[in-house]
Write a protein that holds these residues in place. Structure first.
Motif, PDB file in Angstrom:
ATOM      1  N   PHE A   1       0.825  -1.213   0.000  1.00  0.00           N
ATOM      2  CA  PHE A   1       0.000   0.000   0.000  1.00  0.00           C
ATOM      3  C   PHE A   1       0.857   1.260   0.000  1.00  0.00           C
ATOM      4  O   PHE A   1       0.384   2.342  -0.351  1.00  0.00           O
TER       5      PHE A   1
ATOM      6  N   SER B   1      -0.292   1.615  -5.844  1.00  0.00           N
ATOM      7  CA  SER B   1      -1.305   0.857  -5.121  1.00  0.00           C
ATOM      8  C   SER B   1      -2.630   1.621  -5.058  1.00  0.00           C
ATOM      9  O   SER B   1      -2.654   2.852  -4.960  1.00  0.00           O
ATOM     10  N   ASP B   2      -3.737   0.889  -5.104  1.00  0.00           N
ATOM     11  CA  ASP B   2      -5.054   1.504  -4.944  1.00  0.00           C
ATOM     12  C   ASP B   2      -5.240   2.083  -3.543  1.00  0.00           C
ATOM     13  O   ASP B   2      -6.050   2.980  -3.336  1.00  0.00           O
ATOM     14  N   LEU B   3      -4.509   1.554  -2.576  1.00  0.00           N
ATOM     15  CA  LEU B   3      -4.631   2.012  -1.189  1.00  0.00           C
ATOM     16  C   LEU B   3      -3.649   3.133  -0.844  1.00  0.00           C
ATOM     17  O   LEU B   3      -3.595   3.569   0.304  1.00  0.00           O
ATOM     18  N   TYR B   4      -2.880   3.587  -1.818  1.00  0.00           N
ATOM     19  CA  TYR B   4      -1.852   4.597  -1.543  1.00  0.00           C
ATOM     20  C   TYR B   4      -2.444   5.852  -0.904  1.00  0.00           C
ATOM     21  O   TYR B   4      -1.852   6.421   0.006  1.00  0.00           O
ATOM     22  N   GLY B   5      -3.609   6.272  -1.336  1.00  0.00           N
ATOM     23  CA  GLY B   5      -4.254   7.458  -0.765  1.00  0.00           C
ATOM     24  C   GLY B   5      -4.684   7.256   0.683  1.00  0.00           C
ATOM     25  O   GLY B   5      -4.892   8.212   1.410  1.00  0.00           O
ATOM     26  N   TYR B   6      -4.811   6.018   1.082  1.00  0.00           N
ATOM     27  CA  TYR B   6      -5.234   5.685   2.450  1.00  0.00           C
ATOM     28  C   TYR B   6      -4.078   5.160   3.294  1.00  0.00           C
ATOM     29  O   TYR B   6      -4.293   4.566   4.339  1.00  0.00           O
ATOM     30  N   ARG B   7      -2.848   5.359   2.836  1.00  0.00           N
ATOM     31  CA  ARG B   7      -1.695   4.741   3.504  1.00  0.00           C
ATOM     32  C   ARG B   7      -1.577   5.131   4.969  1.00  0.00           C
ATOM     33  O   ARG B   7      -1.205   4.307   5.797  1.00  0.00           O
ATOM     34  N   TRP B   8      -1.898   6.377   5.329  1.00  0.00           N
ATOM     35  CA  TRP B   8      -1.785   6.790   6.739  1.00  0.00           C
ATOM     36  C   TRP B   8      -2.834   6.085   7.580  1.00  0.00           C
ATOM     37  O   TRP B   8      -2.565   5.714   8.716  1.00  0.00           O
ATOM     38  N   PHE B   9      -4.008   5.867   7.021  1.00  0.00           N
ATOM     39  CA  PHE B   9      -5.042   5.121   7.739  1.00  0.00           C
ATOM     40  C   PHE B   9      -4.613   3.667   7.931  1.00  0.00           C
ATOM     41  O   PHE B   9      -4.780   3.106   9.021  1.00  0.00           O
ATOM     42  N   VAL B  10      -4.042   3.063   6.880  1.00  0.00           N
ATOM     43  CA  VAL B  10      -3.588   1.672   6.981  1.00  0.00           C
ATOM     44  C   VAL B  10      -2.473   1.556   8.016  1.00  0.00           C
ATOM     45  O   VAL B  10      -2.458   0.626   8.830  1.00  0.00           O
TER      46      VAL B  10
END
Length: 130
Positions: A83, A88-97
């Motif tokens: 991520f 990655s599709d989750l790159y924008g949510y990396r801080w949440f992950v």
């Protein structure tokens, strides 16, 4: 820390198998370095996991918990950190992950002293004195 070290050495065959399956022309210094780095990561992981299941066994006296933890761990594998890559599709949510990973790690650490998950004292002496 003796049991986790045995658990770690028991996984050495993975390195040997990966090396053995390489064609001779691919057995270069850089490939060997990659395999060695993978071995160091796996040894670190299996040593920590071995310490955890040793703790579970000493606190509960149950092999069932140890086996279930091992099965769960083998099924889940290592955390996927892809991520963090911009593709990655989750790159924008990396801080949440990352936050969810941190919450999970803290929760795992707090579970070591949990009376809900483990008895206050080891059950091994009581099992041995029967």
């Amino acid at each position: 820390w003796i049991a986790p070290l045995f658990f770690r050495v028991a996984h050495l065959h993975h390195f040997y198998e990966q090396y053995r399956q390489l064609p001779l022309y691919r057995r270069t210094k850089s490939v060997l370095l990659q395999l060695t780095l993978g071995l160091v990561v796996q040894w670190t992981y299996t040593t920590l996991f071995g310490a955890y299941v040793s703790h579970v066994f000493l606190r509960t006296g149950s092999l069932c918990g140890v086996v279930l933890a091992h099965v769960f761990c083998n099924y889940m594998g290592l955390p996927n950190v892809s991520f963090a890559h911009p593709s990655s599709d989750l790159y924008g949510y990396r801080w949440f992950v990352v936050l969810v990973y941190i919450v999970g790690i803290v929760g795992f650490g707090m579970g070591f002293s949990s009376v809900v998950l483990f008895p206050r004292e080891s059950l091994i002496p009581a099992l041995l004195l029967r």
